[in-house]
Design an enzyme around this catalytic site. Sequence first.
Site, mmCIF file in Angstrom:
data_model
loop_
_atom_site.group_PDB
_atom_site.id
_atom_site.type_symbol
_atom_site.label_atom_id
_atom_site.label_comp_id
_atom_site.label_asym_id
_atom_site.label_seq_id
_atom_site.Cartn_x
_atom_site.Cartn_y
_atom_site.Cartn_z
ATOM 1 N N SER A 142 0.862 -1.236 0.054
ATOM 2 C CA SER A 142 0.050 -0.099 -0.010
ATOM 3 C C SER A 142 0.914 1.272 -0.134
ATOM 4 O O SER A 142 2.048 1.314 0.328
ATOM 5 C CB SER A 142 -0.949 0.063 1.354
ATOM 6 O OG SER A 142 -1.491 1.207 1.471
ATOM 7 N N TYR A 155 -1.933 -1.011 10.484
ATOM 8 C CA TYR A 155 -1.806 -1.290 8.898
ATOM 9 C C TYR A 155 -0.715 -0.679 8.148
ATOM 10 O O TYR A 155 -0.001 -1.588 7.828
ATOM 11 C CB TYR A 155 -3.205 -0.745 8.548
ATOM 12 C CG TYR A 155 -3.325 -1.104 6.943
ATOM 13 C CD1 TYR A 155 -3.742 -2.039 6.449
ATOM 14 C CD2 TYR A 155 -3.297 0.113 6.205
ATOM 15 C CE1 TYR A 155 -3.825 -2.212 5.172
ATOM 16 C CE2 TYR A 155 -3.335 -0.140 4.629
ATOM 17 C CZ TYR A 155 -3.769 -1.312 3.977
ATOM 18 O OH TYR A 155 -3.683 -1.723 2.990
#
Length: 264
Positions: A142, A155
């Site tokens: 990401s 995350y």
Amino acid sequence: MKDLNGKVVWITGASSGIGEELAYAFAREGAFPVLSSRDAQKLEVVKKKCLEYTSKCWVQPVDLSKIEGFPKLVDAVVKEAGRIDLLVNNAGRSQRSWAKETPIEIDRAIMELNFFSVISLSKLVLAQMLKTGGGHLVVVSSITGKFGFPMRTAYSASKHALQGFFEALRAELVGDGVDVTIVSPGRINTNVSKNAMTETGQAYNKMDAGQANGMPADQCAAQIVKAIRKNKKEILVGRKELMMVHIRRFFPALFFKMVTKIKN
């Protein structure tokens, strides 16, 4: 350019979002997709569509939180498909919670799923690839693996960890015939925000505006497959939000001001 025709491509998180679209994209290339996620029923639907484009597709349900079952899982895939040419580590879970409100158990759960399960499976598949003469490991990270972002502390940490691990692994595998591609998506129109984990461990169940207006998942998948065919070491996928990666690198003071003002 790599020819994907006939290649065995194992995709985790293949029942929806980027993983589902990757399954169709690889099928259109004539590959043999092996589809994994926890939702066997949805995987069967994806398989049926894949078989409109390719002659072989197989479903292997998996709960990636159960690492102890991975050796048998890999053996089952190899027994069915004969080998694993590509592993696409796509499965994972995002987060929507403030660090000050999030118990350490939630942080650990996110790290276990997004990092430890990925490297555990990759190591087992890597061993198979080295036996059969090579392969390609792909990890979907990401842009939050490039910088920190509010409400995504664990995350972001898990994606930073993936970046470090697979960059180091790539360097170790030079000359072994196994390639590594790191994919860093930005805002992609999927249910990732709805499924994101909150401080209670429950799903967020809201669609972020940025996610809703993000790049369609099929366009994202097409770019990923193109990068794999070109054996790219790393790619960013998305739209204008990708500028944050470059701003963080070249204008950190500006980034520090901007990041606190970005809405989910």
